[in-house]
Motif scaffolding. Structure first.
Motif, PDB file in Angstrom:
ATOM      1  N   SER A 125     -12.669 -27.237  16.479  1.00  0.00           N
ATOM      2  CA  SER A 125     -12.039 -27.387  17.766  1.00  0.00           C
ATOM      3  C   SER A 125     -12.832 -27.049  19.016  1.00  0.00           C
ATOM      4  CB  SER A 125     -10.803 -26.507  17.754  1.00  0.00           C
ATOM      5  OG  SER A 125     -10.145 -26.714  16.558  1.00  0.00           O
ATOM      6  N   GLU A 126     -13.777 -27.846  19.362  1.00  0.00           N
ATOM      7  CA  GLU A 126     -14.424 -27.650  20.650  1.00  0.00           C
ATOM      8  C   GLU A 126     -14.007 -28.815  21.526  1.00  0.00           C
ATOM      9  OE1 GLU A 126     -18.773 -27.025  19.802  1.00  0.00           O
ATOM     10  OE2 GLU A 126     -17.853 -27.121  17.855  1.00  0.00           O
ATOM     11  N   ARG A 127     -14.055 -28.579  22.821  1.00  0.00           N
ATOM     12  CA  ARG A 127     -13.726 -29.672  23.720  1.00  0.00           C
ATOM     13  C   ARG A 127     -14.928 -30.589  23.848  1.00  0.00           C
ATOM     14  NH1 ARG A 127      -9.236 -29.013  27.506  1.00  0.00           N
ATOM     15  NH2 ARG A 127      -8.176 -27.131  26.904  1.00  0.00           N
ATOM     16  N   ALA A 128     -14.692 -31.850  23.874  1.00  0.00           N
ATOM     17  CA  ALA A 128     -15.793 -32.789  24.027  1.00  0.00           C
ATOM     18  C   ALA A 128     -15.305 -33.997  24.790  1.00  0.00           C
ATOM     19  CB  ALA A 128     -16.299 -33.233  22.661  1.00  0.00           C
ATOM     20  N   SER A 129     -16.134 -34.539  25.643  1.00  0.00           N
ATOM     21  CA  SER A 129     -15.823 -35.824  26.247  1.00  0.00           C
ATOM     22  C   SER A 129     -17.128 -36.520  26.552  1.00  0.00           C
ATOM     23  CB  SER A 129     -14.986 -35.644  27.506  1.00  0.00           C
ATOM     24  OG  SER A 129     -15.684 -34.871  28.435  1.00  0.00           O
ATOM     25  N   ASN A 130     -17.079 -37.822  26.594  1.00  0.00           N
ATOM     26  CA  ASN A 130     -18.265 -38.633  26.836  1.00  0.00           C
ATOM     27  C   ASN A 130     -19.436 -38.163  25.992  1.00  0.00           C
ATOM     28  OD1 ASN A 130     -16.840 -40.163  28.737  1.00  0.00           O
ATOM     29  ND2 ASN A 130     -17.087 -38.487  30.171  1.00  0.00           N
ATOM     30  N   ALA A 131     -19.227 -38.179  24.705  1.00  0.00           N
ATOM     31  CA  ALA A 131     -20.248 -37.686  23.806  1.00  0.00           C
ATOM     32  C   ALA A 131     -20.254 -38.545  22.555  1.00  0.00           C
ATOM     33  CB  ALA A 131     -19.934 -36.240  23.420  1.00  0.00           C
ATOM     34  N   ALA A 132     -21.335 -38.418  21.817  1.00  0.00           N
ATOM     35  CA  ALA A 132     -21.375 -39.053  20.511  1.00  0.00           C
ATOM     36  C   ALA A 132     -20.943 -38.016  19.496  1.00  0.00           C
ATOM     37  CB  ALA A 132     -22.790 -39.519  20.215  1.00  0.00           C
ATOM     38  N   LEU A 133     -20.028 -38.381  18.634  1.00  0.00           N
ATOM     39  CA  LEU A 133     -19.599 -37.474  17.580  1.00  0.00           C
ATOM     40  C   LEU A 133     -20.022 -38.083  16.255  1.00  0.00           C
ATOM     41  CD1 LEU A 133     -15.929 -36.748  18.723  1.00  0.00           C
ATOM     42  CD2 LEU A 133     -17.958 -35.413  19.216  1.00  0.00           C
ATOM     43  N   THR A 134     -20.686 -37.298  15.440  1.00  0.00           N
ATOM     44  CA  THR A 134     -21.080 -37.811  14.130  1.00  0.00           C
ATOM     45  C   THR A 134     -20.813 -36.753  13.070  1.00  0.00           C
ATOM     46  OG1 THR A 134     -23.318 -36.926  14.292  1.00  0.00           O
ATOM     47  CG2 THR A 134     -22.995 -39.150  15.104  1.00  0.00           C
ATOM     48  N   THR A 135     -20.575 -37.210  11.868  1.00  0.00           N
ATOM     49  CA  THR A 135     -20.481 -36.282  10.746  1.00  0.00           C
ATOM     50  C   THR A 135     -21.419 -36.753   9.644  1.00  0.00           C
ATOM     51  OG1 THR A 135     -18.606 -37.556   9.967  1.00  0.00           O
ATOM     52  CG2 THR A 135     -18.114 -35.475  11.039  1.00  0.00           C
ATOM     53  N   ALA A 136     -21.987 -35.798   8.930  1.00  0.00           N
ATOM     54  CA  ALA A 136     -22.868 -36.114   7.811  1.00  0.00           C
ATOM     55  C   ALA A 136     -22.033 -36.455   6.583  1.00  0.00           C
ATOM     56  CB  ALA A 136     -23.764 -34.920   7.522  1.00  0.00           C
ATOM     57  N   VAL A 137     -22.687 -36.975   5.567  1.00  0.00           N
ATOM     58  CA  VAL A 137     -22.012 -37.265   4.299  1.00  0.00           C
ATOM     59  C   VAL A 137     -21.435 -35.960   3.740  1.00  0.00           C
ATOM     60  CG1 VAL A 137     -22.358 -38.022   1.916  1.00  0.00           C
ATOM     61  CG2 VAL A 137     -23.464 -39.248   3.801  1.00  0.00           C
ATOM     62  N   GLY A 138     -20.176 -35.948   3.424  1.00  0.00           N
ATOM     63  CA  GLY A 138     -19.529 -34.763   2.866  1.00  0.00           C
ATOM     64  C   GLY A 138     -18.948 -33.821   3.910  1.00  0.00           C
ATOM     65  N   ALA A 139     -19.232 -34.070   5.198  1.00  0.00           N
ATOM     66  CA  ALA A 139     -18.760 -33.153   6.237  1.00  0.00           C
ATOM     67  C   ALA A 139     -17.470 -33.663   6.875  1.00  0.00           C
ATOM     68  CB  ALA A 139     -19.826 -32.983   7.311  1.00  0.00           C
ATOM     69  N   MET A 140     -16.796 -32.793   7.610  1.00  0.00           N
ATOM     70  CA  MET A 140     -15.634 -33.159   8.410  1.00  0.00           C
ATOM     71  C   MET A 140     -15.772 -32.444   9.740  1.00  0.00           C
ATOM     72  SD  MET A 140     -12.054 -32.979   6.535  1.00  0.00           S
ATOM     73  CE  MET A 140     -11.817 -33.472   4.876  1.00  0.00           C
ATOM     74  N   GLN A 141     -15.141 -33.005  10.757  1.00  0.00           N
ATOM     75  CA  GLN A 141     -15.183 -32.345  12.059  1.00  0.00           C
ATOM     76  C   GLN A 141     -13.810 -32.369  12.684  1.00  0.00           C
ATOM     77  OE1 GLN A 141     -17.694 -32.940  15.572  1.00  0.00           O
ATOM     78  NE2 GLN A 141     -19.191 -33.806  14.151  1.00  0.00           N
ATOM     79  N   ASP A 142     -13.409 -31.226  13.211  1.00  0.00           N
ATOM     80  CA  ASP A 142     -12.125 -31.078  13.875  1.00  0.00           C
ATOM     81  C   ASP A 142     -12.443 -30.896  15.354  1.00  0.00           C
ATOM     82  OD1 ASP A 142      -9.475 -30.612  14.272  1.00  0.00           O
ATOM     83  OD2 ASP A 142      -9.416 -28.662  13.285  1.00  0.00           O
ATOM     84  N   ARG A 143     -11.963 -31.787  16.219  1.00  0.00           N
ATOM     85  CA  ARG A 143     -12.343 -31.735  17.629  1.00  0.00           C
ATOM     86  C   ARG A 143     -11.133 -31.805  18.545  1.00  0.00           C
ATOM     87  NH1 ARG A 143     -17.652 -30.969  19.606  1.00  0.00           N
ATOM     88  NH2 ARG A 143     -18.938 -31.292  17.789  1.00  0.00           N
ATOM     89  N   ILE A 144     -11.184 -31.054  19.609  1.00  0.00           N
ATOM     90  CA  ILE A 144     -10.190 -31.226  20.663  1.00  0.00           C
ATOM     91  C   ILE A 144     -10.912 -31.839  21.846  1.00  0.00           C
ATOM     92  CG2 ILE A 144      -8.600 -30.075  22.224  1.00  0.00           C
ATOM     93  CD1 ILE A 144      -8.075 -28.035  20.152  1.00  0.00           C
ATOM     94  N   LEU A 145     -10.445 -32.967  22.318  1.00  0.00           N
ATOM     95  CA  LEU A 145     -11.097 -33.625  23.450  1.00  0.00           C
ATOM     96  C   LEU A 145     -10.597 -33.020  24.762  1.00  0.00           C
ATOM     97  CD1 LEU A 145     -11.099 -37.298  22.174  1.00  0.00           C
ATOM     98  CD2 LEU A 145     -12.887 -35.577  22.008  1.00  0.00           C
TER      99      LEU A 145
END
Lengths: 352, 99
Positions: free
Chosen positions: A118-138
Motif C-alpha cells: 500500500s503505497e500511493r502512486a500516480s503517473n508511474a509504471a507498476l510492474t511485478t516480477a514472476v511470482g510476485a504480487m503488489q498491493d497499491r493505493i493510488l
C-alpha cells in the motif's frame, strides 16, 4: 484529511482509526479474497479511511526495521525472559503442531510479507516480477492488486484516471469520483468505471474481465493524442454488472471488432477467478496442460509436460501459487507421474 | 521459493519508493525510539508485537504460545499499532511528521 461537508468529530476519527488498525492487524494474519474486498470497499469509501490506514501502515511497516538490529534483539531477549517465567508458572499451553503445518504457516507468512504494500502512486509504471504480487493505493484512494508478471502505466490527470494494462492481471477497487472516470485501457479497448471493483486479465490478443462490484462499461478507446482528448461518442460495446464476466478480443491496433458477450457467474466461479489474490489456484476437472500453464505464470522454473496423453488428463483441486513443488510431489504420489527436476524446469511424464 | 518484489522490465521505469516514515526511521536513534514505543506497551500487547514482528511468528502460533485466541492476537496488534503511532507522533515521528 477533512472533507468539506463532513465535519470530523474526534469520536469519528477515533472510530476510523480503530477500524484502520484492525484492518492492518487482520492483514498481518493474511486476508481472504472476501476480506480483501471488504477492506478495499472500506478504504475507497472515504478519503479519511485511506489516510488513517496509510498512517498506521507506515508505523506498522517501520517496526520491521527492528529485525536484526541490536534494539530489536534486546526486545526479543526481554520477551523470551518473560515467556520463560510464564511457562515456569505453567500457564503457557504449548501445543506442538505438525512440522508440515508449521512449515506451511511460515511460508504463507513470508509470502504475504513479500507484498509491496500500500503505497500511493500516480503517473508511474507498476510492474511485478514472476511470482510476485503488489498491493497499491493510488493517489485518489483506489486500490490495485497486481498479479504475477504484470505491467501497467498509471496516467492520472484532472479529467480522468487512466491505467494502461500492458501485461498480466490486476484487480481494481475504484474510489468513487463521478467527475473523473476511471479507465483501464487495453490497446484500443477502454473499460470505464466510476465506483466499482473488477478484475482484468490480459492475454496476448484477448482479455478477461470480471466485475466484482458495481458496474463497468466497455468501449472503444478513441483518443487523440496531444492534447489527449477523449471523444464524447466513444462507441460503447457493452456494459457489465456485478458477477458478470466477459472475454474481449483485442485486435492489435487494427480496426477493432469486439464481441462483448457477458456471462453471469456463480459465486463459486467468481471465487475461482479471484483465488490468485490469496495466492491460490483452483481447478475443476481442468486438463493438466492448462493447469501447468497457469502454474507456470507464477514460477521461473517451468513445468513441462513431455507426454500429450498426460496433458489431456483432468485435474481438480487447489494449488498454492508460491509452492509449485508441492504440486509436483502431489502428481508423483497420487497421479503416477515421474518428475525429472532439471535446473530451469521440471519435466513431467507418465510413470511406466 | 524466492519471490522478487519488483523487477526491471524493458522500457518501463520502476516507481521510486517515496522516502516514507519507514525510511526516515532507519537510523540508529530512531530504532531505539521504535523499541521504546514497543516497550511502552502493556505486557501482553508488547509480547504479541515482539513475537509477530521480531520472531516472525504467525497469529496462530502466538495464540497457542500465549494461550489466547487468535481474535485476541488481532486485537492486541491493532492496539499496539495505535499506541505505537501515538507514542511516535507525540515525539514528532510518524507519517504526518515525515515528508
Amino acid at each position: 484529511m477533512i472533507t468539506p461537508r463532513a465535519k470530523p468529530t474526534r469520536a469519528k476519527q477515533i472510530e476510523i482509526e480503530a477500524i484502520a488498525a484492525e484492518w492492518l492487524a487482520r492483514e498481518s494474519n493474511g486476508l481472504s479474497s472476501v476480506e480483501r474486498n471488504e477492506r478495499d470497499v472500506w478504504l475507497t469509501s472515504d478519503p479519511r479511511h485511506v489516510a488513517a490506514y496509510l498512517e498506521f501502515n507506515d508505523v506498522w511497516k517501520s517496526l520491521d526495521h527492528l529485525v536484526e538490529s541490536p534494539a530489536g534483539a534486546a526486545l526479543e531477549e526481554e520477551a523470551d525472559t518473560e515467556l520463560a517465567q510464564q511457562s515456569l508458572k505453567g500457564r503457557s499451553r504449548w501445543i506442538p503442531i505438525g512440522l508440515a503445518a508449521a512449515a506451511a504457516i511460515t511460508v504463507s507468512i513470508l509470502g504475504w510479507n513479500r507484498f509491496e504494500s500500500s503505497e500511493r502512486a500516480s503517473n508511474a509504471a507498476l510492474t511485478t516480477a514472476v511470482g510476485a504480487m503488489q498491493d497499491r493505493i493510488l493517489a485518489d484512494g483506489s486500490v490495485l492488486l497486481l498479479n504475477t508478471d504484470s505491467a501497467m502505466q498509471v496516467h492520472y490527470t484532472a479529467g480522468e484516471r487512466k491505467i494502461v494494462l500492458l501485461r498480466g492481471e490486476a484487480h481494481f477497487t475504484v474510489a468513487k469520483d463521478p467527475t473523473r472516470p476511471f479507465i483501464v485501457e487495453l490497446d484500443r479497448i477502454a473499460i470505464r468505471a466510476v465506483g466499482t471493483a473488477f478484475n482484468v486479465r490480459r492475454y496476448a490478443d484477448s482479455a478477461d474481465v470480471l466485475v466484482t462490484e458495481g458496474r463497468i462499461e466497455i468501449a472503444e478507446s478513441i483518443t487523440i493524442p496531444n492534447p489527449p482528448l477523449r471523444l464524447a461518442s466513444d462507441p460503447v460495446l457493452g456494459t457489465l454488472g456485478q458477477g458478470e464476466f466477459t472475454r474481449i478480443i483485442l485486435r492489435n491496433n487494427s480496426a477493432v471488432k469486439v464481441d462483448v458477450e457477458t456471462l453471469l457467474l456463480e459465486p463459486t466461479e467468481m471465487d475461482r477467478i479471484l483465488a490468485w489474490r490469496e495466492r491460490r489456484l483452483e481447478f475443476v476437472s481442468t486438463p493438466l496442460s492448462e493447469v501447468v500453464a497457469e502454474i507456470n505464470r507464477y514460477s521461473k522454473r517451468s513445468l513441462i509436460i513431455a507426454d500429450p496423453h498426460l496433458g489431456a488428463e483432468r485435474f481438480g483441486g487447489t494449488i498454492r501459487t508460491d509452492q509449485p513443488e508441492t504440486f509436483v510431489s502431489l502428481l508423483e504420489k497420487s497421479f503416477s507421474v515421474t518428475a525429472e527436476r532439471r535446473t530451469n524446469d521440471v519435466v513431467l511424464r507418465r510413470s511406466r | 521459493m524466492r519471490i522478487d518484489g519488483r523487477a526491471e522490465v524493458a522500457g518501463l521505469s520502476i516507481i521510486a519508493d517515496q522516502p516514507d516514515a519507514a525510511e526516515s526511521l532507519a537510523h540508529h536513534q530512531e530504532l531505539d525510539m521504535l523499541a521504546a514505543a514497543i516497550r511502552a506497551l502493556p505486557k501482553r500487547c508488547r509480547l504479541v508485537l515482539t513475537m509477530r514482528k521480531l520472531k516472525g511468528l504467525s497469529h496462530r502460533e502466538i495464540a497457542i504460545k500465549l494461550g489466547i485466541s487468535e481474535n485476541t492476537v488481532n486485537a492486541q496488534i491493532a492496539l499496539g499499532i495505535t499506541r505505537c503511532r501515538d507514542y511516535l507522533s507525540t515525539r514528532g515521528i510518524g507519517a504526518k511528521g515525515s515528508k
